[in-house]
Design a protein around this motif. Structure first.
Motif, PDB file in Angstrom:
ATOM      1  N   GLU A  84      -8.739  31.104 -27.681  1.00  0.00           N
ATOM      2  CA  GLU A  84      -7.675  30.191 -28.108  1.00  0.00           C
ATOM      3  C   GLU A  84      -6.355  30.538 -27.412  1.00  0.00           C
ATOM      4  N   HIS A  85      -6.007  31.818 -27.383  1.00  0.00           N
ATOM      5  CA  HIS A  85      -4.776  32.227 -26.706  1.00  0.00           C
ATOM      6  C   HIS A  85      -4.862  31.964 -25.202  1.00  0.00           C
ATOM      7  N   TYR A  86      -6.027  32.165 -24.657  1.00  0.00           N
ATOM      8  CA  TYR A  86      -6.195  31.918 -23.224  1.00  0.00           C
ATOM      9  C   TYR A  86      -6.024  30.438 -22.915  1.00  0.00           C
ATOM     10  N   PHE A  87      -6.606  29.573 -23.740  1.00  0.00           N
ATOM     11  CA  PHE A  87      -6.461  28.135 -23.520  1.00  0.00           C
ATOM     12  C   PHE A  87      -5.006  27.692 -23.723  1.00  0.00           C
ATOM     13  N   SER A  88      -4.302  28.318 -24.655  1.00  0.00           N
ATOM     14  CA  SER A  88      -2.873  28.000 -24.821  1.00  0.00           C
ATOM     15  C   SER A  88      -2.110  28.333 -23.554  1.00  0.00           C
ATOM     16  N   LEU A  89      -2.452  29.425 -22.930  1.00  0.00           N
ATOM     17  CA  LEU A  89      -1.810  29.811 -21.676  1.00  0.00           C
ATOM     18  C   LEU A  89      -2.120  28.808 -20.578  1.00  0.00           C
ATOM     19  N   MET A  90      -3.356  28.347 -20.533  1.00  0.00           N
ATOM     20  CA  MET A  90      -3.738  27.392 -19.501  1.00  0.00           C
ATOM     21  C   MET A  90      -3.080  26.023 -19.735  1.00  0.00           C
ATOM     22  N   ARG A  91      -2.956  25.628 -20.989  1.00  0.00           N
ATOM     23  CA  ARG A  91      -2.321  24.327 -21.270  1.00  0.00           C
ATOM     24  C   ARG A  91      -0.858  24.325 -20.853  1.00  0.00           C
ATOM     25  N   MET A  92      -0.203  25.482 -20.964  1.00  0.00           N
ATOM     26  CA  MET A  92       1.191  25.566 -20.511  1.00  0.00           C
ATOM     27  C   MET A  92       1.293  25.515 -18.993  1.00  0.00           C
ATOM     28  N   ARG A  93       0.274  25.946 -18.329  1.00  0.00           N
ATOM     29  CA  ARG A  93       0.334  25.973 -16.868  1.00  0.00           C
ATOM     30  C   ARG A  93       0.047  24.601 -16.262  1.00  0.00           C
ATOM     31  N   TYR A  94      -0.979  23.920 -16.792  1.00  0.00           N
ATOM     32  CA  TYR A  94      -1.406  22.670 -16.167  1.00  0.00           C
ATOM     33  C   TYR A  94      -0.749  21.457 -16.836  1.00  0.00           C
ATOM     34  N   THR A  95      -0.769  20.352 -16.123  1.00  0.00           N
ATOM     35  CA  THR A  95      -0.189  19.095 -16.622  1.00  0.00           C
ATOM     36  C   THR A  95      -1.226  18.352 -17.462  1.00  0.00           C
ATOM     37  N   ASP A  96      -0.848  17.152 -17.883  1.00  0.00           N
ATOM     38  CA  ASP A  96      -1.747  16.359 -18.705  1.00  0.00           C
ATOM     39  C   ASP A  96      -2.948  15.840 -17.935  1.00  0.00           C
ATOM     40  N   LYS A  97      -2.919  15.996 -16.623  1.00  0.00           N
ATOM     41  CA  LYS A  97      -4.075  15.565 -15.837  1.00  0.00           C
ATOM     42  C   LYS A  97      -5.303  16.449 -16.085  1.00  0.00           C
ATOM     43  N   VAL A  98      -5.078  17.662 -16.625  1.00  0.00           N
ATOM     44  CA  VAL A  98      -6.197  18.576 -16.920  1.00  0.00           C
ATOM     45  C   VAL A  98      -6.494  18.493 -18.421  1.00  0.00           C
ATOM     46  N   LYS A  99      -7.682  18.018 -18.735  1.00  0.00           N
ATOM     47  CA  LYS A  99      -8.091  17.880 -20.118  1.00  0.00           C
ATOM     48  C   LYS A  99      -8.890  19.119 -20.518  1.00  0.00           C
ATOM     49  N   ILE A 100      -8.403  19.824 -21.542  1.00  0.00           N
ATOM     50  CA  ILE A 100      -9.042  21.062 -22.009  1.00  0.00           C
ATOM     51  C   ILE A 100      -9.563  20.826 -23.422  1.00  0.00           C
ATOM     52  N   ILE A 101     -10.844  20.995 -23.600  1.00  0.00           N
ATOM     53  CA  ILE A 101     -11.487  20.814 -24.902  1.00  0.00           C
ATOM     54  C   ILE A 101     -12.193  22.113 -25.287  1.00  0.00           C
ATOM     55  N   PHE A 102     -11.896  22.609 -26.458  1.00  0.00           N
ATOM     56  CA  PHE A 102     -12.506  23.830 -26.959  1.00  0.00           C
ATOM     57  C   PHE A 102     -13.039  23.565 -28.364  1.00  0.00           C
ATOM     58  N   SER A 103     -14.363  23.577 -28.513  1.00  0.00           N
ATOM     59  CA  SER A 103     -15.013  23.261 -29.788  1.00  0.00           C
ATOM     60  C   SER A 103     -15.688  24.508 -30.348  1.00  0.00           C
ATOM     61  N   VAL A 104     -15.439  24.744 -31.611  1.00  0.00           N
ATOM     62  CA  VAL A 104     -16.036  25.896 -32.301  1.00  0.00           C
ATOM     63  C   VAL A 104     -16.603  25.421 -33.633  1.00  0.00           C
ATOM     64  N   PRO A 105     -17.475  26.202 -34.271  1.00  0.00           N
ATOM     65  CA  PRO A 105     -18.031  25.785 -35.570  1.00  0.00           C
ATOM     66  C   PRO A 105     -16.944  25.718 -36.637  1.00  0.00           C
ATOM     67  N   PRO A 106     -17.080  24.818 -37.603  1.00  0.00           N
ATOM     68  CA  PRO A 106     -16.098  24.747 -38.704  1.00  0.00           C
ATOM     69  C   PRO A 106     -15.999  26.064 -39.465  1.00  0.00           C
ATOM     70  N   GLU A 107     -17.146  26.705 -39.655  1.00  0.00           N
ATOM     71  CA  GLU A 107     -17.185  28.011 -40.303  1.00  0.00           C
ATOM     72  C   GLU A 107     -17.807  29.009 -39.333  1.00  0.00           C
ATOM     73  N   ILE A 108     -17.004  29.945 -38.904  1.00  0.00           N
ATOM     74  CA  ILE A 108     -17.473  30.937 -37.937  1.00  0.00           C
ATOM     75  C   ILE A 108     -18.260  32.010 -38.681  1.00  0.00           C
ATOM     76  N   PRO A 109     -19.502  32.246 -38.295  1.00  0.00           N
ATOM     77  CA  PRO A 109     -20.304  33.253 -39.000  1.00  0.00           C
ATOM     78  C   PRO A 109     -19.764  34.661 -38.758  1.00  0.00           C
ATOM     79  N   ASN A 110     -20.044  35.528 -39.701  1.00  0.00           N
ATOM     80  CA  ASN A 110     -19.584  36.916 -39.610  1.00  0.00           C
ATOM     81  C   ASN A 110     -20.590  37.728 -38.801  1.00  0.00           C
TER      82      ASN A 110
END
Length: 368
Positions: free
Chosen positions: A246-272
Motif C-alpha cells: 500500500e505504501h509502495y503504491f502510494s509512492l508510485m501514484r505520486m510519481r505518475y500522472t493519471d495516465k497510469v492506472k494502478i489497481i490493488f485488490s486485497v481480500p475484505p478480511e485478511i487471514p492471520n
C-alpha cells in the motif's frame, strides 16, 4: 549437530545396552528359580547362578572392549585393517580362555572303553594311568564362540544405526544452516535493489513536484522501517506485507500522472497467516519499471486472494510500452531462488508475455 542432540543419541544407545545386559543378568535368576519352583522341595541354589554370572561377565568385559575401543576404529575412524586384526586377536584370546577354563562334559562310553588298557595286550606301551585325551573344542565352546560373534555383529549394527542417525541429523543441520545463509544472502540482495529503485522514484518527483517529493519521503520512511525491522525476519504477517505494498503504491501514484492506472485488490478480511518478507515486491517493481510510462496510457493491476485450500494467490499484470519485461534481473532471479528454497515443488509461478500485456501468477501454500 548440536552437543545436546549428540548427547541424546548417545544416551539412547547406552539405554539399549543397559536394557540388554540387565536382561542377561536377570535371566539366570529366573531360570534357576523357575527350575526349583517346578521341582517342589528342591531349594534355590546360588551356585549355578554364580557360574552363569561368571560366564556373562566374561562376555560383558569383551563387549566393553569392543564397544569403547574396537568398534570406534571401524565406525568412526574407518581403520578397517586395524579393527579386523584386533578382533581376530580378541577371538583367539577368547577361544583359548574357553578351551582352558571350561571342562568338557562326560565322554562317550565307547571312547572311554577304547582308552581303557587291555589286559594281556602287548600293544599297550603307555603309562597305566595316562589322562584320557579330550577333543580341543566341545559344543559348549562352539556355542560360546558363536555367541561372541553375534555380540560383535549386534554391537556393530547398533552403533552403525546410531551413527547413521547422527550423520542424518548433522546433514539436516548443515542443510538448514546453508539454507538460512543463502536466504539471508538473497534477501540482502533484494533490499538494496528495491531501495535503489525507490530513490530513483523520489529523484524523479523532485523535478516534477517538490511538494509531492516531500510526501514521498514520509512514505519512504515507512518502507525503510519495514525493511529494517520486518524485512530481516523469516516470516511476517500477511497484513504487514499488504501494508508495505500500500505504501509502495502510494509512492508510485505520486510519481505518475493519471495516465497510469494502478489497481490493488486485497481480500475484505485478511487471514492471520504469514509469508516470507519482500516476496511479492520484485514482481511489482518489475511491472512499474517495464510496464508504465509518463506519455502513454498504461496500467498495473495487482490482486491478492486466498482460498479454502490454504493457498495464497498473487497476480500481477501490466501494460507493455515497447520494452521487454525483466526476465533475468537480480530481483526476479532471487525471488525464484527463494521460492525454490522455501517451498520446493509446492509453489507455482506462471508468466504470460503477450503482445500488449505481461502477467504473472504466483500460488504459494500458507502452511509452511
Amino acid at each position: 549437530m548440536t552437543a545436546s542432540s549428540f548427547k541424546k543419541i548417545l544416551n539412547q544407545e547406552k539405554l539399549i545396552y543397559l536394557v540388554v545386559w540387565t536382561i542377561w543378568y536377570i535371566a539366570p535368576l529366573v531360570v534357576i528359580y523357575s527350575h526349583s519352583h517346578l521341582n517342589e522341595g528342591r531349594p534355590f541354589e546360588w551356585g549355578p547362578v554364580l557360574m552363569m554370572w561368571e560366564s556373562i561377565t566374561v562376555f560383558f568385559v569383551l563387549f566393553l572392549l569392543h564397544n569403547w575401543i574396537l568398534a570406534p576404529l571401524l565406525i568412526f575412524k574407518h581403520k578397517t585393517k586395524m579393527y579386523v586384526t584386533c578382533v581376530i586377536l580378541l577371538m583367539a584370546t577368547f577361544t583359548f580362555y574357553q578351551c582352558s577354563h571350561h571342562p568338557r562334559g562326560p565322554r562317550h562310553p565307547q571312547e572311554m572303553k577304547m582308552d581303557k588298557p587291555q589286559t594281556g595286550s602287548k600293544q599297550h606301551m603307555g603309562p597305566p594311568n595316562r589322562p584320557p585325551m579330550r577333543p580341543p573344542m566341545g559344543m559348549h565352546d562352539v556355542g560360546a564362540f558363536a555367541l561372541f560373534l553375534f555380540m560383535i555383529g549386534a554391537n556393530l549394527g547398533v552403533k552403525q544405526y546410531f551413527k547413521s542417525q547422527e550423520d542424518r541429523k548433522q546433514y539436516e543441520d548443515l542443510k538448514k544452516a546453508s539454507l538460512e545463509q543463502e536466504l539471508e544472502y538473497l534477501k540482502y540482495q533484494i533490499n538494496p535493489h528495491f531501495f535503489m529503485n525507490t530513490l530513483n522514484n523520489i529523484h524523479a518527483l523532485v523535478d516534477i513536484d517538490p511538494d509531492r517529493a516531500k510526501t514521498s519521503v514520509v512514505e519512504l520512511s515507512k518502507l525503510m522501517r519495514y525493511l529494517l525491522y520486518e524485512g530481516i525476519q523469516e516470516r511476517i504477517d500477511l497484513h504487514r506485507g499488504i501494508d508495505f505494498l500500500e505504501h509502495y503504491f502510494s509512492l508510485m501514484r505520486m510519481r505518475y500522472t493519471d495516465k497510469v492506472k494502478i489497481i490493488f485488490s486485497v481480500p475484505p478480511e485478511i487471514p492471520n497467516v504469514q509469508i516470507p518478507p519482500l516476496l511479492m515486491v520484485p514482481f511489482v517493481e518489475n511491472a512499474f519499471k517495464h510496464g508504465v510510462s509518463y506519455q502513454n496510457q498504461s496500467f498495473v493491476n495487482v490482486n491478492i486472494s486466498t482460498d479454502d485450500d490454504n493457498m495464497l494467490h498473487f497476480a500481477c499484470s501490466n501494460s507493455k510500452n515497447g520494452g521487454q519485461q525483466e526476465r533475468g534481473g537480480v530481483g526476479l532471479a532471487n525471488v525464484r531462488k527463494r521460492l525454490d528454497l522455501i517451498y520446493g515443488q509446492r509453489y507455482r509461478l506462471t508468466t504470460t508475455d503477450g503482445p500488449a500485456v505481461y502477467s504473472m501468477q504466483l500460488d504459494i501454500p500458507l502452511n509452511v
